[in-house]
Write a protein that holds these residues in place. Structure first.
Motif, PDB file in Angstrom:
ATOM      1  N   LEU A   1      14.399   6.276 -33.559  1.00  0.00           N
ATOM      2  CA  LEU A   1      15.174   7.412 -34.080  1.00  0.00           C
ATOM      3  C   LEU A   1      15.489   8.379 -32.944  1.00  0.00           C
ATOM      4  O   LEU A   1      14.637   8.673 -32.110  1.00  0.00           O
ATOM      5  CB  LEU A   1      14.353   8.162 -35.130  1.00  0.00           C
ATOM      6  N   ALA A   2      16.732   8.863 -32.945  1.00  0.00           N
ATOM      7  CA  ALA A   2      17.106   9.827 -31.906  1.00  0.00           C
ATOM      8  C   ALA A   2      16.432  11.161 -32.181  1.00  0.00           C
ATOM      9  O   ALA A   2      16.094  11.469 -33.335  1.00  0.00           O
ATOM     10  CB  ALA A   2      18.615   9.992 -31.914  1.00  0.00           C
ATOM     11  N   ASP A   3      16.252  11.934 -31.114  1.00  0.00           N
ATOM     12  CA  ASP A   3      15.615  13.245 -31.260  1.00  0.00           C
ATOM     13  C   ASP A   3      16.312  14.080 -32.333  1.00  0.00           C
ATOM     14  O   ASP A   3      15.668  14.724 -33.162  1.00  0.00           O
ATOM     15  CB  ASP A   3      15.669  14.016 -29.930  1.00  0.00           C
ATOM     16  N   ALA A   4      17.658  14.059 -32.284  1.00  0.00           N
ATOM     17  CA  ALA A   4      18.435  14.894 -33.214  1.00  0.00           C
ATOM     18  C   ALA A   4      18.144  14.522 -34.669  1.00  0.00           C
ATOM     19  O   ALA A   4      18.013  15.407 -35.524  1.00  0.00           O
ATOM     20  CB  ALA A   4      19.919  14.740 -32.914  1.00  0.00           C
ATOM     21  N   ASP A   5      18.010  13.218 -34.942  1.00  0.00           N
ATOM     22  CA  ASP A   5      17.729  12.772 -36.318  1.00  0.00           C
ATOM     23  C   ASP A   5      16.333  13.214 -36.756  1.00  0.00           C
ATOM     24  O   ASP A   5      16.131  13.643 -37.891  1.00  0.00           O
ATOM     25  CB  ASP A   5      17.833  11.240 -36.411  1.00  0.00           C
ATOM     26  N   ILE A   6      15.386  13.089 -35.819  1.00  0.00           N
ATOM     27  CA  ILE A   6      14.016  13.509 -36.141  1.00  0.00           C
ATOM     28  C   ILE A   6      14.004  15.009 -36.445  1.00  0.00           C
ATOM     29  O   ILE A   6      13.402  15.450 -37.425  1.00  0.00           O
ATOM     30  CB  ILE A   6      13.047  13.181 -34.966  1.00  0.00           C
ATOM     31  N   ILE A   7      14.700  15.778 -35.615  1.00  0.00           N
ATOM     32  CA  ILE A   7      14.731  17.234 -35.798  1.00  0.00           C
ATOM     33  C   ILE A   7      15.293  17.608 -37.174  1.00  0.00           C
ATOM     34  O   ILE A   7      14.721  18.447 -37.879  1.00  0.00           O
ATOM     35  CB  ILE A   7      15.543  17.904 -34.659  1.00  0.00           C
TER      36      ILE A   7
END
Lengths: 194, 142
Positions: free
Chosen positions: A4-10
């Motif tokens: 998962l990309a950082d942005a999605d996790i955030i």
């Protein structure tokens, strides 16, 4: 989940999925710890600083505007938290006497020429880096370990780009001098031994 | 030049050879334990105390006050003596509006200065609010 990309996790963490934050911690804790350790000089303070920084990052996650990478934003928090802690605990900072280094570490320098063991190399470079001022050490660490460019270092430290260039140049020069001096003393040492 | 580049490259290799510092095991768990009791702070949304309609109302009131001041305070001949201008005089004047009326307006100095002062503070407040708003949404004001 690791992909998962950082942005999605955030996005998911802000939506309430707290546990996903652990993925961000796992991704960036090593560099965050290295940065804090290089500034503070001891493991206990570095670990507490990293904990504080991650908690701060979590609490202010909704304010992260994604104009930069999450890692850059996080390292800026780590840097500021370390500097604040360092100011409070300055006397506890690790100070290495340059002369002591030059005289006592001849055997390590010898290994520099004839092959380091990994542990020796780490220990030796840590001592050399400790001779640099805090800011220079941080810049060198970000530049070589995180492979940060001038722009990213500027975002993390808040120092001007011109200042970073000058400090990076000076720090490299100083480090090169130390390495050269060690090499010279090793050469003398070798002649004496023969 | 090449030797400088070589030496910088060699230095980079030496520094990288020191590698990263690794935290003790369990750091993630310790952080997550603290995260469990922490809460995400929602960013403050800037909301002006006086909105667009408010400023419009103030502006219209100011202009109205300026115009009416001509009728209410602009002359001294029709005062009732109680401090209140006779309203019939006001209506008579409203019927007598001619093309040269604007030039004939005599605004009392004190009122004019008050209005200029008020407009200055309104403009200043607007500029500061805009700056604060930009800083909040776009980071440091450039």
């Amino acid at each position: 989940m690791d992909k998962l990309a950082d942005a999605d996790i955030i996005v998911q963490v802000i939506a309430g999925n707290k546990m996903l934050f652990a993925h961000l911690v796992d991704r960036y804790k090593t560099m965050a710890f290295t940065l804090a350790f290089r500034i503070l000089g001891n493991r206990e303070d570095a670990e507490e600083t990293v904990q504080d920084a991650f908690v701060k990052a979590y609490e202010h996650l909704a304010e992260f505007r994604r104009q930069s990478k999450f890692s850059t934003w996080l390292y800026r928090i780590v840097y500021n938290t370390s500097i604040t802690r360092g100011r409070k605990k300055k006397p506890a900072m690790m100070e290495v006497d340059r002369r002591t280094l030059l005289h006592e570490d001849t055997s390590q320098a010898d290994s520099l020429l004839y092959g380091f063991t990994e542990e020796e190399a780490g220990d030796f470079i840590r001592k050399i880096l400790a001779l640099l001022p805090d800011e220079d050490r941080t810049i060198i660490t970000l530049h070589y370990l995180n492979e940060s460019g001038i722009d990213e270092i500027h975002e993390i430290t808040g120092l001007s780009k011109a200042n970073i260039k000058v400090k990076l140049f000076r720090a490299r020069k100083k480090l090169q001098e130390y390495v050269d001096q060690i090499s010279d003393s090793v050469a003398l040492y070798s002649i004496n031994v023969q | 030049m090449k030797s400088t580049a070589d030496s910088a490259d060699k230095l980079g290799k030496i520094i990288r050879s020191a590698g990263f510092e690794f935290p003790d095991k369990g750091l993630t768990e310790r952080i997550m334990n603290r995260i469990e009791v922490a809460t995400i702070k929602r960013p403050l949304v800037f909301k002006p105390v006086i909105g667009f309609r408010g400023w419009l109302l103030i502006a219209v009131s100011g202009i109205l006050l300026l115009v009416l001041s001509y009728f209410l305070l602009g002359n001294s001949g029709n005062d009732t003596g109680t401090g209140i201008t006779d309203s019939t005089v006001l209506f008579q004047r409203l019927h007598q509006i001619e093309p040269g009326f604007i030039q004939s307006i005599q605004v009392p100095k004190i009122l004019l200065l008050s209005l200029i002062g008020l407009l200055f503070w309104i403009a200043l407040d607007f500029l500061m609010a805009t700056r604060k708003w930009k800083k909040h949404y776009f980071g440091q004001a450039k």
